[in-house]
Enzyme design. Structure first.
Site, short mmCIF file in Angstrom:
data_model
loop_
_atom_site.label_atom_id
_atom_site.label_comp_id
_atom_site.label_asym_id
_atom_site.label_seq_id
_atom_site.Cartn_x
_atom_site.Cartn_y
_atom_site.Cartn_z
N GLU A 158 0.85 -1.21 0.00
CA GLU A 158 0.00 0.00 0.00
C GLU A 158 0.87 1.25 0.00
O GLU A 158 0.67 2.16 0.79
CB GLU A 158 -0.94 0.00 1.21
CG GLU A 158 -2.04 -1.04 1.13
CD GLU A 158 -3.14 -0.84 2.17
OE1 GLU A 158 -2.88 -0.18 3.18
OE2 GLU A 158 -4.25 -1.34 1.95
N GLU A 234 -6.10 -8.12 -0.81
CA GLU A 234 -6.52 -8.22 0.59
C GLU A 234 -8.02 -8.05 0.64
O GLU A 234 -8.53 -6.93 0.60
CB GLU A 234 -5.85 -7.13 1.45
CG GLU A 234 -4.42 -7.43 1.78
CD GLU A 234 -3.79 -6.37 2.67
OE1 GLU A 234 -4.52 -5.76 3.49
OE2 GLU A 234 -2.59 -6.13 2.51
C1 GLA Z 1 -3.92 -2.86 4.92
C2 GLA Z 1 -2.52 -3.44 5.03
C3 GLA Z 1 -2.50 -4.72 5.84
C4 GLA Z 1 -3.35 -4.58 7.09
C5 GLA Z 1 -4.75 -4.18 6.71
C6 GLA Z 1 -5.68 -4.02 7.88
O1 GLA Z 1 -4.58 -3.43 3.92
O2 GLA Z 1 -1.95 -3.67 3.78
O3 GLA Z 1 -1.17 -5.03 6.17
O4 GLA Z 1 -2.77 -3.63 7.91
O5 GLA Z 1 -4.71 -2.94 6.07
O6 GLA Z 1 -5.78 -5.18 8.60
#
Ligand code: GLA
Length: 581
Positions: A158, A234
């Protein structure tokens, strides 16, 4: 030679369209003796792939070191995935977020003067290169074209939510390719235009992170990437828990609908999490968006497999939905069985302050040294200075308490300074000879601007306006507590160490109910189960069966505050706390 490639609209496995149905399983949050069981249950839900992050700070407690034993044996984990007939996705960061302390960045990085995190800065890039080379020495031979399970690798995490330094991303790619990684590389971003723009890099396949409104999110992703497979890297099928908040859940129905939207358009998915596990020890991260909020020990995540690895209603619903689009094995995992419930009377054995000399060596300094200056990655530091009869008066920490400080005058508790409540002043009620302050790092921030900040009493300490100097600081290794001989140490007015013993007829998963206790840590047979805190939501600490044994077992508790009962109560299952709905 098998290979995965990026097609016009699908992933292609040896040239054939392939829908990735993957689940996140962090090997570092699950006891290694449980890895095979959790991976098997993933396949039974209909998954064809396992995804994991790699936590740099856990593997490299010091520079140049790369631990791969026991719970950090990434190669073994990936081989178990292969043995189950599944593929693997590896996301080595170097920043992983993941509610993991410092988002995985090792604290020794922070001690390098002028270091720039998550951008092209020579010292940072050099350290990252060393780390990635160590990870890829393990991962490269386990890629699909060499007969292994790994068929995708992610660059950063991210990144668009943090920076926009394309040179940095390109450098990570260069290091990755030079280390022999040949599989397709991906990025992940929350599907918001600015984040996607900042986080992307030409040549890398973009994926998204979201847990609802899948059709709309895929549409946004498409605007930035007109061709190639759509993937939710995700799929947030639950959420993490923070101390002092309710236990977060998502409804089976809502998550299942969002899943169906992904699968029905041929999209690929990685359940975040398939099985969350536990922040054992002191590995949890924290958030700070104006107020400091450390993450709870349980990383149950309301995922398809619960914290103890048992299937939930979500597991069965997802399995049925996946079965609409892919072949799902007939076998169904067994439901949870009630764990042994029993009580153990604990004995108050010794005061922590009196044990400090056995847990670390005191270091003298004019000012109260930070954890980083002391080389203390996490846990506790005990600060002491002479008051020379000063007091009463107000004690003020100049900038911030990171993160929780217990204050004593001549061994008598005066009170607590809590970062989560923005506290940094406290009244000393009387004059004294010695001021003692015990400071806990409750977890390093893993998301946003406060990533990488120092721990301790930041900004100097004043009493009645006058700077206090001449400190000694002792970095405490509390993981030594279970192996100390506590006999002859006094029980005092400060934090206490309590112990108890219990018999088991065979090794078993256990659930320790901590709701009658204040704040602290627990070890069973020397294994650090993690922190407990009366703030909740979690009421139980999960004891993985493999750390217990037939015969005599020993529990050690470090209680930093006060207990309403000194009984250790083991209950029949997880108690994750109150939910919102
Ligand atoms: C983001 C991050 C993950 C985690 C999620 C929340 O997507 O990439 O590593 O922190 O948020 O659980």
């Amino acid at each position: 030679m098998a290979e995965l490639t990026i097609g016009e609209k699908d992933f292609l496995l040896d040239g054939e369209p392939y829908q990735i149905i993957s689940g996140a399983l962090h090997y570092f949050r699950v006891h290694p003796d449980h890895w095979a069981d959790r991976i098997h249950k993933a396949r039974l839900m209909g998954l064809n792939t396992i995804e994991t992050y790699v936590p740099w700070n856990a593997h490299s407690p010091s520079r140049g070191e790369f631990l791969t034993g026991g719970g950090l044996d990434l190669a073994r984990f990936l081989r178990l995935v292969a043995a189950e007939g599944m593929h693997a996705i590896v996301r080595p960061g170097p920043y992983i977020c993941a509610e993991w302390s410092n988002g995985g960045l090792p604290p020794w990085l922070l001690r390098i003067p002028g270091i720039g995190l998550r951008r092209w800065e020579p010292q940072y890039v050099e350290a990252v290169t060393e780390y990635l080379e160590a990870v890829y020495r393990i991962v490269a031979p386990l890629q699909i074209d060499r007969g292994g399970p790994v068929f995708l690798v992610q660059i950063e995490n991210e990144y668009g939510a943090y920076g926009s330094d394309k040179e940095y991303l390109a450098e990570l790619v260069r290091v990755t390719r030079e280390a022999g990684i040949t599989v397709p590389l991906t990025t992940i971003d929350q599907p918001q235009p600015q984040m996607l723009e900042d986080g992307r890099l030409d040549g890398l396949h973009m994926t998204g992170s979201f847990g609802s409104r899948s059709t709309e999110r895929f549409k946004t992703l498409r605007e930035f990437q007109p061709t190639g497979p759509l993937m939710c890297m995700e799929f947030w099928d639950g959420w993490f828990d923070s101390w002092g908040f309710h236990h977060h859940t998502t409804t089976v129905q809502d998550s299942d609908t969002a899943l169906d939207e992904i699968l029905s358009v041929g999209g690929s998915v990685n359940f975040y999490m398939f099985h969350g596990g536990t922040n054992f020890g002191m590995t949890n991260g924290a958030n700070d968006k104006g107020a400091y909020v450390p993450l709870a020990t349980s990383y149950d995540y309301d995922a398809p497999l619960d914290e103890a690895g048992n299937p939930t209603a979500k597991y069965h619903a997802f399995r049925a939905t996946i079965a609409k689009y892919a072949k799902v094995p007939d076998e169904v995992p067994a439901e949870a069985e009630a764990a042994p419930a029993f009580e153990v009377a604990l004995q108050e054995r010794a005061g922590l302050l009196g044990l400090a000399g056995e847990l670390g060596g005191p270091r003298a300094a004019e000012h109260a040294a930070t954890f980083e200056e002391l080389g203390q990655d996490t846990g506790f530091v005990l600060y002491e200075t002479s008051l020379e009869g000063r007091g009463p008066g107000v004690l003020v920490v100049g900038e911030e308490v990171r993160d929780r400080a217990w204050v004593f005058v001549d061994g008598d508790p005066v009170g607590v300074l809590a970062r989560d409540a923005h506290e940094r002043s406290i009244r000393l009620p009387r004059a004294g000879a010695t001021l003692t302050i015990l400071v806990e790092d409750q977890g390093r921030v893993n998301y946003g601007e406060r990533l990488g900040e120092a721990k301790g009493l930041i900004g100097g300490i004043r009493l009645g306006g006058e700077e206090l100097t001449g400190w000694t600081a002792t970095a405490l290794d509390v993981d030594l507590l279970p192996s100390l001989d506590l006999a002859g140490h006094p029980v005092d007015n400060g934090p206490l160490v309590l112990t108890g013993e219990f018999e088991l007829s065979e090794a078993a998963d256990l659930f320790l109910d901590t709701s009658a206790w204040g704040k602290g840590l627990v070890w069973v047979n020397g294994f650090n189960l993690g922190r407990y805190w009366r703030k909740g939501p979690t009421q139980t600490l999960y004891v993985p069966g493999p750390v217990t044994k037939a015969g005599r077992n020993r529990v050690v508790v470090l209680e930093l505050e006060t207990m309403t009962s000194t009984t250790a109560s083991f209950v029949d299952g997880l108690r994750l706390g109150q939910t919102e709905f």
